[in-house]
Design a protein around this motif. Structure first.
Motif, PDB file in Angstrom:
ATOM      1  N   ILE A   1       0.831  -1.200   0.000  1.00 21.45           N
ATOM      2  CA  ILE A   1       0.000   0.000   0.000  1.00 21.45           C
ATOM      3  C   ILE A   1       0.867   1.253   0.000  1.00 21.45           C
ATOM      4  O   ILE A   1       0.531   2.261  -0.644  1.00 21.45           O
TER       5      ILE A   1
ATOM      6  N   CYS B   1       0.941   4.149  -2.943  1.00 13.61           N
ATOM      7  CA  CYS B   1       0.843   5.597  -2.711  1.00 13.61           C
ATOM      8  C   CYS B   1       2.034   6.333  -3.317  1.00 13.61           C
ATOM      9  O   CYS B   1       1.879   7.406  -3.915  1.00 13.61           O
TER      10      CYS B   1
ATOM     11  N   PRO C   1      -4.925   9.520  -3.027  1.00 12.20           N
ATOM     12  CA  PRO C   1      -6.027   8.565  -2.880  1.00 12.20           C
ATOM     13  C   PRO C   1      -7.245   9.181  -2.195  1.00 12.20           C
ATOM     14  O   PRO C   1      -7.125  10.089  -1.373  1.00 12.20           O
TER      15      PRO C   1
ATOM     16  N   ILE D   1      -7.876   4.628   1.751  1.00  5.03           N
ATOM     17  CA  ILE D   1      -6.992   3.470   1.798  1.00  5.03           C
ATOM     18  C   ILE D   1      -7.657   2.389   2.644  1.00  5.03           C
ATOM     19  O   ILE D   1      -8.176   2.670   3.735  1.00  5.03           O
TER      20      ILE D   1
ATOM     21  N   CYS E   1      -6.022  11.174   3.382  1.00  6.20           N
ATOM     22  CA  CYS E   1      -7.315  10.536   3.131  1.00  6.20           C
ATOM     23  C   CYS E   1      -7.633   9.593   4.292  1.00  6.20           C
ATOM     24  O   CYS E   1      -6.750   9.251   5.085  1.00  6.20           O
TER      25      CYS E   1
ATOM     26  N   VAL F   1      -8.180   6.171   6.334  1.00  8.48           N
ATOM     27  CA  VAL F   1      -7.572   4.843   6.299  1.00  8.48           C
ATOM     28  C   VAL F   1      -8.474   3.897   7.072  1.00  8.48           C
ATOM     29  O   VAL F   1      -8.826   4.167   8.225  1.00  8.48           O
TER      30      VAL F   1
ATOM     31  N   CYS G   1      -6.369  -1.986  -0.702  1.00  9.49           N
ATOM     32  CA  CYS G   1      -6.462  -1.207  -1.927  1.00  9.49           C
ATOM     33  C   CYS G   1      -6.444   0.287  -1.662  1.00  9.49           C
ATOM     34  O   CYS G   1      -6.644   0.748  -0.531  1.00  9.49           O
ATOM     35  N   ILE G   2      -6.223   1.020  -2.740  1.00  6.62           N
ATOM     36  CA  ILE G   2      -6.286   2.476  -2.772  1.00  6.62           C
ATOM     37  C   ILE G   2      -7.478   2.844  -3.642  1.00  6.62           C
ATOM     38  O   ILE G   2      -7.601   2.359  -4.761  1.00  6.62           O
TER      39      ILE G   2
END
Length: 343
Positions: free
Chosen positions: A147, A151, A164, A167, A186, A188, A196-197
């Motif tokens: 991950i 990014c 993103p 996340i 963003c 999480v 995934c993103i």
């Protein structure tokens, strides 16, 4: 620790920076590599090692540096070049979406134990990765690394213009979530069924400043030619396709065959020639994912079954008992007991 555990080949790629980061964080590099059969200087990006060794080195490095966020830090140091020719191809794509799709198309060349995917999820798109290999330690660190690499790739490709939307991680919430929130501005989410993103359609349409159609065409030809000589056979391709297909609920023989460009009967013949069966392969991938979600998350057993495309809780429990000779709940309890036992 031994490289004989599991023979699933994994390109070293981002792990090449592990010795330097261990040293930077005050750890002892030699201790991380002790008994691995590999010297630190042999950990070069284009080398292939077993996935078991890949995971074990990550775990040892995190322990040696006493940094639970070690894999995140390592991932954030990466750029497209760490992915080799596939990364180079990504930089030449016209848009972010096409760059990520290129990665999906050729990532099997880098790993035969984990599959990258890009698929629609609601109004947005999930760019993620799922492990389907077995015979190595269940660990959240490969997902942390992946991950963070994801990014970093998006940041490098768009020169910081795209971040993103969200996340999602296959792991329990850590004691200190701050390093995860530093990955991108963003939300999480932990304890998820996929890693995934999330990106919007508009973000995927972002025009890359490094695009070069002519160079991309040449490199695409070379990579496609190399892929046509791939040694992993139809069984390997089916396993690789099944991992993301399960997430989408598009895991029937017909759907997987179409995704690979085959008629279902033709796919079955190819698998039979290799002594394999679609349904046996599907069970293998399901079992790997089931164990992973039971071990690494707090997801209820029913949700895990649903994420594996089982129509009911009882059908998942019966399948798991057939695979493991115990129930999912008991397996989870036993795994937690083993993990908390002193070494």
């Amino acid at each position: 620790m031994t490289s004989a555990l599991g023979h699933i080949p994994q390109r070293v790629g981002p792990l090449a920076g592990l010795p330097a980061l261990v040293s930077d964080l005050g750890g002892k590099v030699d201790e991380v590599f002790a008994g691995s059969g590999l010297a630190p200087q042999e950990l070069v990006a284009d080398r292939y090692i077993s996935m078991a060794l890949f995971v074990a080195l990550l775990e040892r490095a995190a322990a040696a540096t006493r940094r639970p966020d070690f894999a995140l830090q390592l991932g954030l140091r990466q750029s497209p070049s760490s992915l080799g020719p596939v990364g180079r191809l990504m930089t030449l794509a016209p848009t972010l979406g096409e760059a990520l799709s290129d990665f999906v198309s050729f990532q099997i060349s880098n790993s035969r134990g984990a599959a990258v995917y890009l698929h629609r999820m609601g109004d947005d798109f999930a760019f993620g990765i799922g492990i389907y290999g077995h015979a190595f330690q269940l660990s959240s660190l490969p997902y942390d690394l992946s991950i963070a690499v994801g990014c970093s790739l998006i940041r490098h490709l768009t020169r910081g213009q795209i971040a993103p939307l969200e996340i999602m991680l296959i792991r329990r919430g850590p004691k200190d979530p701050a390093p995860y929130h530093r990955l991108a501005p963003c939300p999480v989410r932990f304890d998820q069924a996929q890693c995934c993103i999330m990106l919007s359609r508009q973000q995927l349409a972002y025009r890359l400043p490094s695009a070069d159609p002519a160079q991309r065409g040449l490199l695409l030809g070379q990579l496609n030619e190399a892929l046509s000589r791939a040694p992993w056979g139809m069984s390997g391709r089916v396993r690789h396709a099944l991992r993301p297909a399960l997430l989408q609920g598009r895991d029937s023989l017909g759907e997987v065959a179409r995704a690979l460009g085959f008629h279902p009967r033709s796919l079955e013949r190819h698998l039979k020639d290799e002594g394999a069966s679609f349904y046996v392969l599907k069970d293998e991938v399901r079992f790997v994912l089931a164990k992973e979600l039971l071990a690494l998350t707090r997801l209820p057993v029913g949700e895990i079954g649903a994420s594996l495309s089982y129509g009911s809780h009882s059908s998942f429990v019966h399948a798991f008992q057939r695979w493991a000779a115990t129930t999912p709940t008991k397996w989870r309890q036993d795994f937690a007991s083993r993990s908390s036992a002193p070494a």
